[in-house]
Scaffold this motif. Structure first.
Motif, PDB file in Angstrom:
ATOM      1  N   GLN A  19      30.443  -4.411  25.346  1.00  0.00           N
ATOM      2  CA  GLN A  19      31.474  -4.327  24.309  1.00  0.00           C
ATOM      3  C   GLN A  19      32.585  -5.338  24.575  1.00  0.00           C
ATOM      4  O   GLN A  19      33.031  -6.041  23.656  1.00  0.00           O
ATOM      5  N   LEU A  22      31.455  -8.895  23.763  1.00  0.00           N
ATOM      6  CA  LEU A  22      31.452  -9.165  22.329  1.00  0.00           C
ATOM      7  C   LEU A  22      32.866  -9.427  21.825  1.00  0.00           C
ATOM      8  O   LEU A  22      33.110 -10.399  21.097  1.00  0.00           O
ATOM      9  N   LEU A  23      33.815  -8.588  22.211  1.00  0.00           N
ATOM     10  CA  LEU A  23      35.199  -8.786  21.769  1.00  0.00           C
ATOM     11  C   LEU A  23      35.754 -10.128  22.254  1.00  0.00           C
ATOM     12  O   LEU A  23      36.413 -10.841  21.494  1.00  0.00           O
ATOM     13  N   LEU A  26      34.572 -13.075  20.303  1.00  0.00           N
ATOM     14  CA  LEU A  26      35.236 -13.194  19.003  1.00  0.00           C
ATOM     15  C   LEU A  26      36.664 -13.716  19.138  1.00  0.00           C
ATOM     16  O   LEU A  26      37.391 -13.806  18.146  1.00  0.00           O
ATOM     17  N   PHE A 106      32.670   2.759  19.958  1.00  0.00           N
ATOM     18  CA  PHE A 106      32.335   1.396  19.542  1.00  0.00           C
ATOM     19  C   PHE A 106      31.244   1.461  18.489  1.00  0.00           C
ATOM     20  O   PHE A 106      30.146   0.944  18.661  1.00  0.00           O
ATOM     21  N   LEU A 112      36.596  -1.451  14.334  1.00  0.00           N
ATOM     22  CA  LEU A 112      35.757  -2.621  14.575  1.00  0.00           C
ATOM     23  C   LEU A 112      35.841  -3.599  13.407  1.00  0.00           C
ATOM     24  O   LEU A 112      35.823  -4.818  13.622  1.00  0.00           O
ATOM     25  N   VAL A 117      34.285  -7.206  14.145  1.00  0.00           N
ATOM     26  CA  VAL A 117      32.991  -6.885  14.762  1.00  0.00           C
ATOM     27  C   VAL A 117      32.064  -6.374  13.668  1.00  0.00           C
ATOM     28  O   VAL A 117      32.358  -5.371  13.017  1.00  0.00           O
ATOM     29  N   LEU A 119      28.378  -5.120  13.504  1.00  0.00           N
ATOM     30  CA  LEU A 119      27.177  -4.739  14.237  1.00  0.00           C
ATOM     31  C   LEU A 119      25.997  -4.647  13.273  1.00  0.00           C
ATOM     32  O   LEU A 119      26.128  -4.124  12.166  1.00  0.00           O
TER      33      LEU A 119
END
Length: 147
Positions: A19, A22-23, A26, A106, A112, A117, A119
């Protein structure tokens, strides 16, 4: 839009690691804190759950939940918060705090979305990545404190 994110994790959690990656990818700047060592109060912890049902505040892979000792679907808010303050392993991770608010878990939703984000339906970054029992998921000191 990149932002500053306070990310409350369980150190060593593989899912929290994915997680965070990924953040960061970005462009978000993370301040990582240990969810288990944070000096929570009921009021502060409650602010991360918003309108979520109490049962969804809990980490479904926490040992006490998996073993049936804690049954989140039967709890009211005050009992749930008291249990989590005594045993932070019960808290669904991560807890996320940004300038746009606070959130828990998450999974797809407003938090998100605000962080950009997206997904894929088959992309699960919420579930525990470990297969079988994980000795790191249970803290004996926390268990002893609530007995």
């Amino acid at each position: 839009m990149a932002s500053s994110v306070i990310f409350y994790e369980k150190p060593g959690c593989l899912s929290n690691g994915r997680q965070k990656a990924l953040l960061t990818s970005l462009g978000h700047s993370l301040t990582v804190r240990d969810l288990l060592a944070e000096p929570w109060t009921a009021e502060r912890l409650r602010s991360f759950f918003g309108a979520m049902p109490v049962r969804d505040w809990f980490n479904p892979t926490a040992p006490r939940v998996k073993q049936g000792e804690v049954r989140p679907e039967t709890l009211d808010e005050s009992t749930a918060l008291a249990l989590m303050l005594a045993d932070p392993l019960l808290i669904r991770r991560p807890l996320i705090e940004t300038e746009c608010g606070r959130g828990c878990g998450f999974a797809p939703g407003p938090m998100l979305d605000a962080l950009g984000v997206a997904l894929e339906p088959e992309q699960d970054l919420q579930s525990c990545s470990r297969i079988g029992p994980d000795p790191h998921c249970e803290r004996p000191s926390a268990r002893a404190a609530i007995r």
